[in-house]
Motif scaffolding. Sequence first.
Motif, PDB file in Angstrom:
ATOM      1  N   LYS A  65       0.641  -1.458   0.048  1.00 27.15           N
ATOM      2  CA  LYS A  65      -0.393  -0.236   0.357  1.00 27.15           C
ATOM      3  C   LYS A  65       0.672   1.444  -0.197  1.00 27.15           C
ATOM      4  N   VAL A  66       1.982   1.338   0.064  1.00 27.30           N
ATOM      5  CA  VAL A  66       3.036   2.443   0.717  1.00 27.30           C
ATOM      6  C   VAL A  66       3.136   2.548  -1.004  1.00 27.30           C
ATOM      7  N   LEU A  67       3.027   2.125  -1.626  1.00 29.26           N
ATOM      8  CA  LEU A  67       2.687   2.900  -3.082  1.00 29.26           C
ATOM      9  C   LEU A  67       1.958   3.366  -3.763  1.00 29.26           C
ATOM     10  N   GLU A  68       0.717   4.347  -2.626  1.00 25.41           N
ATOM     11  CA  GLU A  68      -0.740   4.089  -2.765  1.00 25.41           C
ATOM     12  C   GLU A  68      -0.333   5.933  -2.395  1.00 25.41           C
ATOM     13  N   ALA A  69       0.838   6.630  -1.695  1.00 24.35           N
ATOM     14  CA  ALA A  69       1.395   7.766  -1.050  1.00 24.35           C
ATOM     15  C   ALA A  69       1.879   8.205  -2.516  1.00 24.35           C
ATOM     16  N   ASP A  70       0.995  10.097  -1.800  1.00 29.37           N
ATOM     17  CA  ASP A  70       1.157  10.814  -3.310  1.00 29.37           C
ATOM     18  C   ASP A  70       2.895  10.835  -3.054  1.00 29.37           C
ATOM     19  N   GLU A  71       3.634  10.884  -2.177  1.00 28.06           N
ATOM     20  CA  GLU A  71       5.553  11.511  -2.438  1.00 28.06           C
ATOM     21  C   GLU A  71       5.712  10.224  -2.617  1.00 28.06           C
ATOM     22  N   VAL A  72       5.510   8.711  -2.768  1.00 31.28           N
ATOM     23  CA  VAL A  72       6.573   7.509  -3.517  1.00 31.28           C
ATOM     24  C   VAL A  72       5.684   7.956  -5.155  1.00 31.28           C
ATOM     25  N   LYS A  73       4.976   8.726  -5.451  1.00 37.92           N
ATOM     26  CA  LYS A  73       4.331   8.467  -6.912  1.00 37.92           C
ATOM     27  C   LYS A  73       5.141   9.114  -7.071  1.00 37.92           C
ATOM     28  N   LYS A  74       5.640  10.769  -6.492  1.00 36.41           N
ATOM     29  CA  LYS A  74       6.351  11.813  -7.374  1.00 36.41           C
ATOM     30  C   LYS A  74       7.422  10.874  -6.996  1.00 36.41           C
ATOM     31  N   GLU A  75       8.266  10.507  -5.939  1.00 32.38           N
ATOM     32  CA  GLU A  75       9.764  10.038  -6.265  1.00 32.38           C
ATOM     33  C   GLU A  75       9.803   8.957  -7.030  1.00 32.38           C
ATOM     34  N   ILE A  76       8.866   8.346  -6.963  1.00 30.86           N
ATOM     35  CA  ILE A  76       9.186   7.096  -8.653  1.00 30.86           C
ATOM     36  C   ILE A  76       9.579   8.079  -9.965  1.00 30.86           C
ATOM     37  N   LYS A  77       7.751   9.383 -10.083  1.00 31.26           N
ATOM     38  CA  LYS A  77       8.425   9.749 -11.263  1.00 31.26           C
ATOM     39  C   LYS A  77       9.712  10.685 -11.522  1.00 31.26           C
ATOM     40  N   ARG A  78      10.316  11.348 -10.573  1.00 29.49           N
ATOM     41  CA  ARG A  78      11.434  12.105  -9.928  1.00 29.49           C
ATOM     42  C   ARG A  78      12.795  11.335 -10.187  1.00 29.49           C
ATOM     43  N   ALA A  79      12.249   9.754 -10.085  1.00 32.09           N
ATOM     44  CA  ALA A  79      14.102   8.726 -11.029  1.00 32.09           C
ATOM     45  C   ALA A  79      13.386   9.125 -11.661  1.00 32.09           C
ATOM     46  N   LEU A  80      12.433   8.353 -12.369  1.00 30.75           N
ATOM     47  CA  LEU A  80      12.118   7.923 -13.929  1.00 30.75           C
ATOM     48  C   LEU A  80      13.310   8.681 -14.544  1.00 30.75           C
ATOM     49  N   LEU A  81      12.234  10.382 -14.490  1.00 27.94           N
ATOM     50  CA  LEU A  81      12.505  11.213 -14.941  1.00 27.94           C
ATOM     51  C   LEU A  81      14.059  11.373 -15.419  1.00 27.94           C
ATOM     52  N   GLU A  82      15.150  11.398 -14.219  1.00 27.23           N
ATOM     53  CA  GLU A  82      15.733  11.183 -13.982  1.00 27.23           C
ATOM     54  C   GLU A  82      17.003  10.347 -15.244  1.00 27.23           C
ATOM     55  N   SER A  83      16.280   9.055 -15.043  1.00 27.01           N
ATOM     56  CA  SER A  83      16.525   8.391 -15.519  1.00 27.01           C
ATOM     57  C   SER A  83      16.622   8.153 -17.357  1.00 27.01           C
ATOM     58  N   LEU A  84      15.401   8.241 -17.297  1.00 32.42           N
ATOM     59  CA  LEU A  84      15.527   9.070 -18.672  1.00 32.42           C
ATOM     60  C   LEU A  84      16.216  10.155 -19.448  1.00 32.42           C
ATOM     61  N   LYS A 185      22.053  18.750  -9.396  1.00 29.17           N
ATOM     62  CA  LYS A 185      22.006  18.193  -8.941  1.00 29.17           C
ATOM     63  C   LYS A 185      21.089  16.774  -9.432  1.00 29.17           C
ATOM     64  N   GLY A 186      20.468  17.324 -10.886  1.00 30.80           N
ATOM     65  CA  GLY A 186      18.974  16.912 -10.972  1.00 30.80           C
ATOM     66  C   GLY A 186      17.816  16.816 -11.101  1.00 30.80           C
ATOM     67  N   VAL A 187      17.095  15.781 -11.809  1.00 30.91           N
ATOM     68  CA  VAL A 187      15.241  16.137 -11.673  1.00 30.91           C
ATOM     69  C   VAL A 187      15.058  16.507 -10.008  1.00 30.91           C
ATOM     70  N   ILE A 188      14.123  17.795  -9.733  1.00 31.90           N
ATOM     71  CA  ILE A 188      14.154  17.900  -7.841  1.00 31.90           C
ATOM     72  C   ILE A 188      11.986  18.126  -8.083  1.00 31.90           C
ATOM     73  N   ILE A 189      11.462  17.307  -6.953  1.00 28.79           N
ATOM     74  CA  ILE A 189      10.413  17.322  -6.410  1.00 28.79           C
ATOM     75  C   ILE A 189       9.944  18.796  -6.277  1.00 28.79           C
ATOM     76  N   LYS A 190       9.392  19.661  -7.049  1.00 26.82           N
ATOM     77  CA  LYS A 190       9.550  21.202  -6.697  1.00 26.82           C
ATOM     78  C   LYS A 190       8.077  21.105  -5.347  1.00 26.82           C
ATOM     79  N   GLU A 191       8.091  21.959  -4.527  1.00 27.20           N
ATOM     80  CA  GLU A 191       7.607  22.181  -2.600  1.00 27.20           C
ATOM     81  C   GLU A 191       6.500  22.951  -3.305  1.00 27.20           C
TER      82      GLU A 191
END
Length: 191
Positions: A65-84, A185-191
């Motif tokens: 269920k941790v994958l349902e958290a917005d913070e986790v989804k944002k971090e996955i998107k951030r890491a994915l964008l960094e990887s691409l 340092k790369g892709v960052i999540i805006k606050e």
Amino acid sequence: MKNKILIAILILFVAVVLWFIFTTNYPIAFVNLKPISAVNFNKNYIASLTYYKNALETYNNKDAKVLEADEVKKEIKRALLESLIEDILVDEQLNKEIKTGDLEKLVDKKIEEISNNQNLPKAVEKLYGFTFEDFKNKVLIPQAKKEILESRIFLSGENFEEKLKDIKSKAQIMIFLPGFEWGEKGVIIKE
């Protein structure tokens, strides 16, 4: 006559914009003028979520269920964008150093052994939700290129992580995905 040409250009422009919007093929980022499309990003994002969901359900079902958290989804998107972004930069660097035909041979040699596994296509589809061909193009080939660049940099006596930082610092990167931006340092999540 000028009005007709202007109207035709305007109609063409609107058609192209609408095509981008409705096909989700619009760019969410540019890396040295090379686009990362929303459709490509979304396919990879869904595959990432599928992978993490399957991995958590396999190894620790109560944490799925941790994958349902917005913070986790944002971090996955951030890491994915960094990887691409890194995939494009690695590809550009290798294309500067190695002829295209030679690079393709090196990549094919790297992934040939993995590709011969009979069980891999089923495992990939179950774990990522990708066809094997998509997995090869989106995961295996970029990883092979990264390993090739890493070994070339190592053989030249340099540190791969430092060289990648240098490449990133010189790159022109524009991110249009809401909630994210490019930082030192790369892709960052805006606050």
